[in-house]
Design a protein around this motif. Structure first.
Motif, mmCIF file in Angstrom:
data_model
loop_
_atom_site.group_PDB
_atom_site.id
_atom_site.type_symbol
_atom_site.label_atom_id
_atom_site.label_comp_id
_atom_site.label_asym_id
_atom_site.label_seq_id
_atom_site.Cartn_x
_atom_site.Cartn_y
_atom_site.Cartn_z
ATOM 1 N N VAL A 234 19.688 55.577 11.053
ATOM 2 C CA VAL A 234 18.821 56.534 10.356
ATOM 3 C C VAL A 234 17.362 56.250 10.701
ATOM 4 N N ARG A 235 16.975 54.993 10.649
ATOM 5 C CA ARG A 235 15.589 54.595 10.925
ATOM 6 C C ARG A 235 15.144 55.015 12.326
ATOM 7 N N ARG A 236 16.064 54.990 13.281
ATOM 8 C CA ARG A 236 15.718 55.259 14.676
ATOM 9 C C ARG A 236 15.859 56.735 15.054
ATOM 10 N N ALA A 237 16.350 57.554 14.125
ATOM 11 C CA ALA A 237 16.549 58.975 14.417
ATOM 12 C C ALA A 237 15.225 59.726 14.412
ATOM 13 N N LYS A 238 15.157 60.820 15.187
ATOM 14 C CA LYS A 238 13.983 61.695 15.131
ATOM 15 C C LYS A 238 13.893 62.382 13.783
ATOM 16 N N MET A 239 15.041 62.753 13.255
ATOM 17 C CA MET A 239 15.105 63.417 11.962
ATOM 18 C C MET A 239 16.529 63.321 11.445
ATOM 19 N N ILE A 240 16.694 63.573 10.156
ATOM 20 C CA ILE A 240 18.005 63.488 9.507
ATOM 21 C C ILE A 240 18.320 64.810 8.818
ATOM 22 N N ILE A 241 19.544 65.278 9.043
ATOM 23 C CA ILE A 241 20.087 66.421 8.310
ATOM 24 C C ILE A 241 21.133 65.861 7.352
ATOM 25 N N PHE A 254 12.511 55.299 5.142
ATOM 26 C CA PHE A 254 11.995 55.039 6.482
ATOM 27 C C PHE A 254 11.019 56.124 6.952
ATOM 28 N N LYS A 255 10.672 57.019 6.054
ATOM 29 C CA LYS A 255 9.714 58.098 6.342
ATOM 30 C C LYS A 255 10.176 58.998 7.481
ATOM 31 N N ARG A 256 11.497 59.173 7.587
ATOM 32 C CA ARG A 256 12.048 60.104 8.570
ATOM 33 C C ARG A 256 11.993 61.525 8.007
ATOM 34 N N PRO A 257 11.706 62.537 8.838
ATOM 35 C CA PRO A 257 11.824 63.923 8.375
ATOM 36 C C PRO A 257 13.265 64.224 7.981
ATOM 37 N N VAL A 258 13.438 64.982 6.919
ATOM 38 C CA VAL A 258 14.771 65.272 6.393
ATOM 39 C C VAL A 258 14.937 66.770 6.169
ATOM 40 N N ILE A 259 16.074 67.283 6.596
ATOM 41 C CA ILE A 259 16.522 68.611 6.164
ATOM 42 C C ILE A 259 17.635 68.361 5.157
ATOM 43 N N SER A 260 17.371 68.705 3.923
ATOM 44 C CA SER A 260 18.234 68.364 2.799
ATOM 45 C C SER A 260 19.016 69.600 2.363
ATOM 46 N N ILE A 261 20.350 69.505 2.413
ATOM 47 C CA ILE A 261 21.221 70.649 2.112
ATOM 48 C C ILE A 261 21.884 70.427 0.756
ATOM 49 N N TRP A 262 21.702 71.391 -0.148
ATOM 50 C CA TRP A 262 22.151 71.237 -1.536
ATOM 51 C C TRP A 262 23.238 72.247 -1.876
ATOM 52 N N GLY A 263 24.324 71.753 -2.443
ATOM 53 C CA GLY A 263 25.423 72.605 -2.872
ATOM 54 C C GLY A 263 25.454 72.756 -4.374
ATOM 55 N N ASN A 264 26.410 72.072 -5.027
ATOM 56 C CA ASN A 264 26.555 72.270 -6.470
ATOM 57 C C ASN A 264 25.463 71.572 -7.290
ATOM 58 N N ILE A 286 4.751 68.950 4.302
ATOM 59 C CA ILE A 286 5.765 68.182 3.583
ATOM 60 C C ILE A 286 6.820 67.708 4.584
ATOM 61 N N PRO A 287 7.216 66.436 4.565
ATOM 62 C CA PRO A 287 8.114 65.901 5.593
ATOM 63 C C PRO A 287 9.595 66.224 5.399
ATOM 64 N N TYR A 288 9.906 67.137 4.477
ATOM 65 C CA TYR A 288 11.308 67.495 4.287
ATOM 66 C C TYR A 288 11.432 68.987 3.995
ATOM 67 N N ASP A 289 12.611 69.503 4.296
ATOM 68 C CA ASP A 289 12.966 70.879 3.944
ATOM 69 C C ASP A 289 14.160 70.833 3.005
ATOM 70 N N ILE A 290 14.167 71.705 2.024
ATOM 71 C CA ILE A 290 15.307 71.844 1.126
ATOM 72 C C ILE A 290 15.964 73.183 1.380
ATOM 73 N N LEU A 291 17.240 73.157 1.708
ATOM 74 C CA LEU A 291 18.024 74.376 1.904
ATOM 75 C C LEU A 291 19.012 74.497 0.753
ATOM 76 N N GLN A 292 18.944 75.596 0.043
ATOM 77 C CA GLN A 292 19.822 75.829 -1.091
ATOM 78 C C GLN A 292 19.935 77.327 -1.343
ATOM 79 N N VAL A 293 20.962 77.716 -2.071
ATOM 80 C CA VAL A 293 21.128 79.111 -2.476
ATOM 81 C C VAL A 293 20.521 79.258 -3.865
ATOM 82 N N ALA A 294 19.363 79.862 -3.921
ATOM 83 C CA ALA A 294 18.676 80.013 -5.203
ATOM 84 C C ALA A 294 19.292 81.155 -6.018
ATOM 85 N N ASN A 295 19.147 81.055 -7.324
ATOM 86 C CA ASN A 295 19.560 82.111 -8.252
ATOM 87 C C ASN A 295 21.052 82.420 -8.193
#
Length: 335
Positions: A234-241, A254-264, A286-295
């Protein structure tokens, strides 16, 4: 002063307590800091310089309590606050500061979709337990330390990935927190970048199926490395999904960029990626993105998760488009 900090599980929750450990040790010069958790999580603190002594819970809680009594702690900082920690606190009979779990607010949110959760990250709620000692959040974010013996040798990583790769975390404690396999497969087919699939032994089959798409582009690391070795990847990755799970928080440490996927589950519970105010102040974005189905009317359905969708449609994950994950990934890669 001698402190016992308690958090039994899980990986992500424990990593989120590390600012309390660091700030207490660094700001209170007389502090001797002990930590109590499950033996299965000892790797997390193996190299942490801010902990003076570890204690581990096994099946014999009474024997553990007897050992803890001999330490003669001055204070107990309970960051779990469940029936087992209550038993420990009562037995030790020391002044205690306990994390407020906000169970009523979580129940209102999961049952009636009434959001009364404070707009405060759980790290800052953890920090409340030590504020009476004059301890303040230092803004440095989360900690995760790895000993040299757990650094993954370069010959254990495909040569094609040594110049940089994306880490994809496939696992989670519950299936309703996992981005579906068919969507991960579609992403892996489309992304034009080396990928390492990260997960435990329980994720090995998923990793195998994904790596079969393109064995040169996609490396399956699931179940091949221990926790700290996976953290090194994880530390050596360009980014984490990642799903809402432990390696997501290690990536933030480790201050890696993150794409964070949220379900329930939802970020409103206060457990989204945490980087610390100091790091965020130096970033243009912001160093992360949150992907979720709103509403979505049925979300969140649980503060933890289920083996399968209670409604049987799994819209909270199925409606997160692969194209959106690709777009966020390519934007992070500068494409």
């Amino acid at each position: 002063m001698k402190f016992l900090i308690i958090r039994f599980s899980s990986i992500g929750d424990i990593v989120l307590t590390t600012p309390v450990v660091r700030c207490l040790k660094k700001q209170l010069v007389t502090a001797e800091v002990h930590y109590l958790t499950k033996k299965s999580f000892e790797k997390i603190f193996e190299a942490n310089p801010y902990i003076d002594k570890m204690h581990y819970m096994d099946e014999n809680l009474d024997a553990l309590i007897s050992t803890l009594k001999q330490e003669d702690f001055d204070y107990v900082i309970d960051l779990h606050n469940n029936l087992r920690t209550i038993k420990v606190k009562r037995a030790l009979q020391k002044k205690t500061f306990s994390f407020v779990k906000l169970n009523l607010q979580k129940w209102l949110l999961t049952t009636f979709k009434i959001n009364k959760m404070p707009d405060v990250h759980i790290v800052d709620r953890y920090m409340k337990t030590v504020e009476s000692f004059g301890i303040e959040n230092d803004g440095a974010g989360l900690d995760y330390f790895i000993l040299p013996k757990d650094a993954v040798p370069e010959n254990d990583i495909p040569t094609s990935h040594l110049a940089g790769y994306i880490g994809i975390v496939t696992g989670a404690a519950h299936n309703t927190k996992k981005y579906p396999l068919h969507k991960l497969a579609a992403f892996c087919k489309s992304i034009e970048h080396p990928v390492i699939i990260l997960g435990g032994k329980e994720d090995a089959e998923t990793g195998k199926q994904l790596s079969a798409i393109d064995p040169y582009k996609i490396y399956n690391a699931c179940g091949k490395f221990n926790l700290n070795e996976s953290a090194d990847l994880v530390r050596r990755a360009k980014m984490i999904i990642s799903n809402d799970t432990g390696l997501m928080h290690i990536a933030a440490a480790f201050k890696r960029p993150v794409i964070s996927i949220w379900g329930n589950t939802v970020p409103s519970f206060g457990m989204y990626p945490y980087y610390g105010a100091n790091f965020l102040s130096r970033q243009q974005n912001i160093p992360y993105d949150i992907l979720q189905v709103a509403n979505l009317s049925c979300r969140p359905c649980s503060k933890i998760g289920y083996n399968k969708c209670p409604k049987r449609h799994f819209k909270c994950m199925e409606q997160i488009a692969v194209e959106d994950v690709l777009q966020k990934t390519n934007a992070r890669l500068g494409r």
